[in-house]
Design a protein around this motif. Structure first.
Motif, short mmCIF file in Angstrom:
data_model
loop_
_atom_site.label_atom_id
_atom_site.label_comp_id
_atom_site.label_asym_id
_atom_site.label_seq_id
_atom_site.Cartn_x
_atom_site.Cartn_y
_atom_site.Cartn_z
N ARG A 38 -7.38 -6.35 -9.92
CA ARG A 38 -6.21 -6.65 -9.30
C ARG A 38 -5.11 -7.34 -10.56
O ARG A 38 -5.55 -8.06 -11.18
N GLN A 39 -3.95 -7.31 -10.19
CA GLN A 39 -2.94 -8.02 -10.93
C GLN A 39 -1.86 -8.52 -10.09
O GLN A 39 -1.08 -7.65 -9.75
N ALA A 40 -1.73 -10.06 -10.32
CA ALA A 40 -0.58 -10.64 -9.40
C ALA A 40 0.61 -10.76 -10.36
O ALA A 40 0.20 -10.85 -11.66
N PRO A 41 1.84 -10.69 -9.95
CA PRO A 41 3.05 -10.93 -10.98
C PRO A 41 2.96 -12.33 -11.70
O PRO A 41 2.48 -13.31 -11.34
N GLY A 42 3.16 -12.02 -12.87
CA GLY A 42 2.95 -12.96 -13.97
C GLY A 42 1.53 -13.23 -14.53
O GLY A 42 1.45 -14.23 -15.31
N GLU A 88 -2.66 -15.70 -1.84
CA GLU A 88 -3.20 -15.52 -3.18
C GLU A 88 -3.81 -14.43 -3.43
O GLU A 88 -3.98 -13.82 -4.89
N ASP A 89 -4.21 -13.59 -2.55
CA ASP A 89 -4.84 -12.16 -2.79
C ASP A 89 -3.81 -11.03 -2.95
O ASP A 89 -4.24 -9.88 -3.39
N THR A 90 -2.49 -11.47 -2.75
CA THR A 90 -1.33 -10.58 -3.02
C THR A 90 -1.30 -10.10 -4.50
O THR A 90 -1.48 -11.06 -5.47
N ALA A 91 -1.43 -8.95 -4.51
CA ALA A 91 -1.67 -8.19 -5.93
C ALA A 91 -1.45 -6.64 -5.91
O ALA A 91 -1.41 -6.19 -4.75
N VAL A 92 -1.35 -6.10 -7.16
CA VAL A 92 -1.59 -4.69 -7.28
C VAL A 92 -3.12 -4.45 -7.50
O VAL A 92 -3.46 -5.07 -8.43
N TYR A 93 -3.87 -3.68 -6.69
CA TYR A 93 -5.01 -3.56 -7.03
C TYR A 93 -5.21 -2.10 -7.61
O TYR A 93 -4.76 -1.13 -7.12
N TYR A 110 -11.43 5.35 -16.94
CA TYR A 110 -10.31 6.01 -15.87
C TYR A 110 -9.79 5.07 -15.01
O TYR A 110 -10.64 4.37 -14.29
N TRP A 111 -8.63 5.01 -14.86
CA TRP A 111 -7.75 3.94 -13.97
C TRP A 111 -6.81 4.85 -12.90
O TRP A 111 -6.40 5.79 -13.11
N GLY A 112 -6.71 4.24 -11.73
CA GLY A 112 -5.95 4.56 -10.70
C GLY A 112 -4.70 3.98 -10.96
O GLY A 112 -4.33 3.23 -11.83
N GLN A 113 -3.55 4.45 -10.19
CA GLN A 113 -2.30 4.20 -10.25
C GLN A 113 -1.93 2.83 -9.80
O GLN A 113 -0.76 2.12 -9.99
N GLY A 114 -2.92 2.36 -8.99
CA GLY A 114 -2.30 0.96 -8.30
C GLY A 114 -2.04 1.21 -6.93
O GLY A 114 -1.35 1.91 -6.56
N THR A 115 -2.36 0.29 -5.95
CA THR A 115 -1.75 0.14 -4.80
C THR A 115 -1.54 -1.41 -4.25
O THR A 115 -2.51 -2.31 -4.71
N GLN A 116 -0.46 -1.44 -3.76
CA GLN A 116 0.08 -2.95 -3.34
C GLN A 116 -0.56 -3.57 -2.31
O GLN A 116 -0.66 -2.94 -1.10
N ALA A 117 -1.13 -4.67 -2.22
CA ALA A 117 -1.64 -5.38 -0.95
C ALA A 117 -0.79 -6.67 -0.78
O ALA A 117 -0.91 -7.53 -1.88
#
Length: 121
Positions: A38-42, A88-93, A110-117
């Motif tokens: 996951r990647q959170a903003p910043g 704090e779990d908010t992120a793109v997964y 290989y990576w997916g395109q990401g999904t926002q939670a």
């Protein structure tokens, strides 16, 4: 060409649940490992959970007891069940799979395109 497609993200209130799914398609000889990041903003992308081909799992400390990873090599899918969600779990997964496309070829990520939670009131 291997593709990973994620689904299941969305908006949920604190304490709620989401289930993320990721399916791989294309020419696949073997899937070695599956994982969710996951990647959170910043912030940098971080490992959330991983599952090996033998079924062993790794769970990041901040989500232990709340998140569960499951994988099905035959169906080429990996899922992440997320319970007791916090803001704090908010992120793109993102899902990631280590895949061999031929018996004599290398194992590649290989990576997916990401999904926002998003976890919010």
């Amino acid at each position: 060409q291997v593709q990973l497609v994620e689904s299941g993200g969305g908006l949920v209130q604190p304490g709620g649940s989401l289930r993320l799914s990721c399916a791989a398609s294309g020419i696949i000889w073997r899937i070695d490992d599956m994982a969710w990041y996951r990647q959170a903003p910043g912030k940098q992308r971080e490992l959330v959970a991983a599952i090996g081909s033998g079924g062993s799992t790794t769970i990041e400390d901040s989500v232990k007891g709340r998140f569960t990873i499951s994988g099905d090599n035959g169906k080429r899918t990996v899922s992440l069940q997320m319970n007791s969600l916090k803001p704090e779990d908010t992120a793109v997964y993102y899902c990631k799979m280590i895949i061999k496309t031929a018996w004599d070829g290398p194992s590649l990520a290989y990576w997916g395109q990401g999904t926002q939670a998003t976890v919010s009131e």
